[in-house]
Design a protein around this motif. Structure first.
Motif, mmCIF file in Angstrom:
data_model
loop_
_atom_site.group_PDB
_atom_site.id
_atom_site.type_symbol
_atom_site.label_atom_id
_atom_site.label_comp_id
_atom_site.label_asym_id
_atom_site.label_seq_id
_atom_site.Cartn_x
_atom_site.Cartn_y
_atom_site.Cartn_z
ATOM 1 N N GLU A 15 -8.151 5.148 5.164
ATOM 2 C CA GLU A 15 -8.360 3.775 5.647
ATOM 3 C C GLU A 15 -9.498 3.116 4.878
ATOM 4 N N GLU A 16 -10.468 3.932 4.505
ATOM 5 C CA GLU A 16 -11.602 3.399 3.744
ATOM 6 C C GLU A 16 -11.131 2.768 2.437
ATOM 7 N N PHE A 17 -10.219 3.478 1.752
ATOM 8 C CA PHE A 17 -9.724 2.942 0.482
ATOM 9 C C PHE A 17 -8.813 1.735 0.710
ATOM 10 N N VAL A 18 -8.078 1.741 1.829
ATOM 11 C CA VAL A 18 -7.263 0.564 2.149
ATOM 12 C C VAL A 18 -8.180 -0.660 2.259
ATOM 13 N N ASP A 19 -9.258 -0.510 3.023
ATOM 14 C CA ASP A 19 -10.193 -1.628 3.196
ATOM 15 C C ASP A 19 -10.850 -2.008 1.875
ATOM 16 N N GLY A 24 0.870 -11.581 1.236
ATOM 17 C CA GLY A 24 1.335 -10.737 2.334
ATOM 18 C C GLY A 24 1.075 -9.288 1.969
ATOM 19 N N GLU A 25 1.198 -8.422 2.977
ATOM 20 C CA GLU A 25 0.889 -7.012 2.740
ATOM 21 C C GLU A 25 1.877 -6.146 3.515
ATOM 22 N N VAL A 26 2.357 -5.076 2.891
ATOM 23 C CA VAL A 26 3.129 -4.076 3.636
ATOM 24 C C VAL A 26 2.542 -2.698 3.338
ATOM 25 N N ARG A 27 2.775 -1.806 4.291
ATOM 26 C CA ARG A 27 2.291 -0.439 4.107
ATOM 27 C C ARG A 27 3.464 0.502 4.219
ATOM 28 N N GLN A 28 3.576 1.388 3.273
ATOM 29 C CA GLN A 28 4.709 2.308 3.293
ATOM 30 C C GLN A 28 4.716 3.177 4.549
ATOM 31 N N SER A 29 3.546 3.507 5.051
ATOM 32 C CA SER A 29 3.508 4.383 6.234
ATOM 33 C C SER A 29 4.088 3.699 7.475
ATOM 34 N N ASP A 30 4.264 2.372 7.441
ATOM 35 C CA ASP A 30 4.888 1.658 8.564
ATOM 36 C C ASP A 30 6.401 1.617 8.435
ATOM 37 N N ARG A 31 6.931 2.155 7.345
ATOM 38 C CA ARG A 31 8.307 1.839 7.005
ATOM 39 C C ARG A 31 9.223 3.063 6.927
ATOM 40 N N PHE A 32 8.821 4.137 7.573
ATOM 41 C CA PHE A 32 9.629 5.358 7.465
ATOM 42 C C PHE A 32 11.039 5.186 8.034
ATOM 43 N N ALA A 33 11.186 4.359 9.068
ATOM 44 C CA ALA A 33 12.521 4.162 9.662
ATOM 45 C C ALA A 33 13.460 3.522 8.642
ATOM 46 N N LEU A 46 0.855 -1.187 0.000
ATOM 47 C CA LEU A 46 0.000 0.000 0.000
ATOM 48 C C LEU A 46 0.889 1.234 0.000
ATOM 49 N N ASP A 47 0.871 1.958 -1.102
ATOM 50 C CA ASP A 47 1.704 3.162 -1.248
ATOM 51 C C ASP A 47 0.978 4.344 -0.629
ATOM 52 N N ASP A 48 1.068 4.412 0.703
ATOM 53 C CA ASP A 48 0.284 5.420 1.415
ATOM 54 C C ASP A 48 1.155 6.492 2.057
ATOM 55 N N THR A 49 2.238 6.870 1.360
ATOM 56 C CA THR A 49 3.080 7.937 1.925
ATOM 57 C C THR A 49 2.378 9.291 1.834
ATOM 58 N N ASP A 50 1.441 9.407 0.916
ATOM 59 C CA ASP A 50 0.682 10.659 0.802
ATOM 60 C C ASP A 50 -0.457 10.617 1.822
ATOM 61 N N ARG A 51 -0.154 11.109 3.022
ATOM 62 C CA ARG A 51 -1.103 10.983 4.133
ATOM 63 C C ARG A 51 -2.378 11.784 3.886
ATOM 64 N N ASP A 109 9.262 19.230 3.978
ATOM 65 C CA ASP A 109 8.658 18.845 5.272
ATOM 66 C C ASP A 109 9.065 17.432 5.686
ATOM 67 N N GLY A 110 9.984 16.818 4.929
ATOM 68 C CA GLY A 110 10.483 15.488 5.291
ATOM 69 C C GLY A 110 9.691 14.353 4.663
ATOM 70 N N SER A 111 8.544 14.659 4.026
ATOM 71 C CA SER A 111 7.729 13.581 3.449
ATOM 72 C C SER A 111 8.379 13.045 2.177
ATOM 73 N N TRP A 112 8.007 11.826 1.822
ATOM 74 C CA TRP A 112 8.651 11.118 0.707
ATOM 75 C C TRP A 112 7.847 11.200 -0.566
#
Ligand code: GLU
Length: 441
Positions: free
Chosen positions: A51-55, A70-79, A41-46, A179-182
């Motif tokens: 969440e509705e579209f994720v579901d 499997g599933e990964v979300r970009q917003s979980d991966r900033f580190a 899920l390419d959700d870096t654009d907050r 602003d640090g966003s990707w």
């Protein structure tokens, strides 16, 4: 090597024709090789991701039968992105820039006016440490660019064949905002490395991104995956119209389109293989190969989808549709009704012809008498052995009627309609009592 593909939608909307096709090809490539199909899920654009579209994306993939491993979300991966960024920074492959949008736009215009390509002039690379400090002291926070190497960039695309770009002709891309966003480019590469993606499958609108991303893979010391850029989907007359392009899972469902039909069509559009109806999407795996995919735009025609939907329904076994059929439809009724359906919704109509009540037609005296005679014969038939064949055989011999004059009044009286499934299949299901009652009504 394990084949790993990923489907990487941004959760900023529902899945539509174009990205359903990408998801399908990712799924097919993984399944054909016994590999893994991942959802990213390419959700870096907050601001735009919800969440509705994720579901909705998860549900849409589930409905289509393209279930990820499997599933990964970009917003979980900033580190993770931060660490890779530090690596690139230390290696001098990313650099801070201080220009405003307006400044950049003026420079692009000047370059174009001089007949030069509008690529970034790397002015920020020439700033001294003092100049940068001065800008930051003025409150200007930098955005960041990736420094491309001025060398040829080449790969053999699984769909497009040999590709060639010149690093020197490309603009150093902005990878991170002030602003640090990707932005999309770098996180995608970091994820593809981390997820061990072996095949990046996406639309040809990403070809130029690939040239840039190949240098990012290299700069991060990673092996590069294979790339497959699919030709664009176009509509029946040129570009995919907004309406056609927006056709999504919700709408397909509402129109009674089966997932097998949608995927059966999308699997073969723009390929050298014919479109065929399948009862289960697993049947599409065997014929899959990137080599079958052409470079020419693939034409999506909603009318072709409707036709394929009918053919698909004609193949579906009772078990596959049972839960979605009107209450009470037996397997025999399904098999009788199925050959006439374009969408499953129409099954209710077929069922009404069996179960009734059916509207009594307004017959002329002659047809009335004919049907009364049919009712009398129907009483005497052996209902376990082709009652329709017996009935029309007897009526034909007795009345001399044939063709339309023979069949139509019977169909009208028995089903209340001029058209419908084969009477030979319907009549045993209607049964003696109902048939007699309808013929004499
Ligand atoms: N989120 C990107 C898109 O939807 C993914 C592109 C890719 O597959 O790398 O265009």
């Amino acid at each position: 090597m394990t084949v790993v593909t990923r489907f990487a939608p941004s959760p900023t909307g529902r899945l539509h024709v174009g990205n359903i096709r990408t998801a399908l090809v990712c799924w097919l490539a993984a399944r054909a090789a016994g590999g893994h199909f991942m959802l990213r899920l390419d959700d870096t654009d907050r601001a735009r991701s919800t969440e509705e579209f994720v579901d909705a994306i998860r549900a849409d993939l589930g409905w289509l039968g393209l279930v990820p491993d499997g599933e990964v979300r970009q917003s979980d991966r900033f580190a993770l992105y931060e660490r890779a960024f530090e690596t690139l920074h230390a290696a001098g492959r990313v650099y801070p820039c201080y220009e405003s949008e307006e400044e950049l736009s003026i420079r692009r215009k000047v370059a174009l006016g001089r007949g030069l390509p509008p690529i970034y002039d790397r002015a920020a690379l020439k700033l001294s440490a003092e100049e940068r400090q001065a800008l930051e002291a003025d409150g200007i926070r930098p955005h960041w660019r990736f420094r491309l190497d001025a060398k040829p960039i080449e790969w053999t695309d699984l769909v497009r064949g040999p590709q060639h770009f010149e690093g020197a002709a490309l603009s150093d891309p902005v990878i991170r905002r002030a602003d640090g966003s990707w932005l999309y480019l770098l996180p995608s590469v970091i994820d593809d490395i981390d997820m061990k993606v072996s095949h990046v499958v996406r639309g040809e609108d990403h070809v130029a991104n690939t040239a840039i991303q190949l240098q990012m893979f290299e700069a991060l010391g990673a092996a590069v995956p294979q790339f497959a850029h699919m030709a664009l989907l176009v509509g029946t007359d040129g570009k995919l119209s907004k309406r056609e392009g927006a056709i999504g899972v919700g709408q397909l469902r509402d129109q009674g389109i089966e997932p097998q039909a949608m995927l059966g069509l999308l699997a073969r559009l723009g390929t050298s293989e014919p479109v065929v109806a399948v009862a289960a999407i697993a049947e599409l795996i065997e014929g899959f190969a990137f080599a079958h995919m052409g470079r020419a735009p693939a034409r999506f025609d909603p009318a072709e989808l409707t036709q394929l939907n009918a053919k698909t329904l004609h193949l579906l076994p009772y078990e596959a549709v049972r839960e979605r059929l009107p209450e009470g439809i037996s397997e025999a009724a399904w098999l009788a009704i199925r050959p006439n359906l374009t969408t499953l919704v129409d099954a209710a109509e077929g069922w009404a012809m069996i179960e009734g009540p059916v509207p009594a037609p307004a017959f002329e005296a002659e047809d009335k008498a004919f049907c009364a005679r049919a009712a009398a014969i129907a009483e005497t038939l052996d209902w376990s052995a082709d009652p329709w064949g017996q009935l029309v055989g007897a009526l034909k011999a007795e009345t001399g009627r044939k063709g339309r004059a023979l069949f139509l009044p019977l169909r009208q009286a028995l089903t209340g309609r001029d058209h419908g499934p084969e009477m030979a299949a319907l009549l045993p299901l209607i049964g003696r009592d109902r048939a007699v009652a309808r013929l004499s009504a």
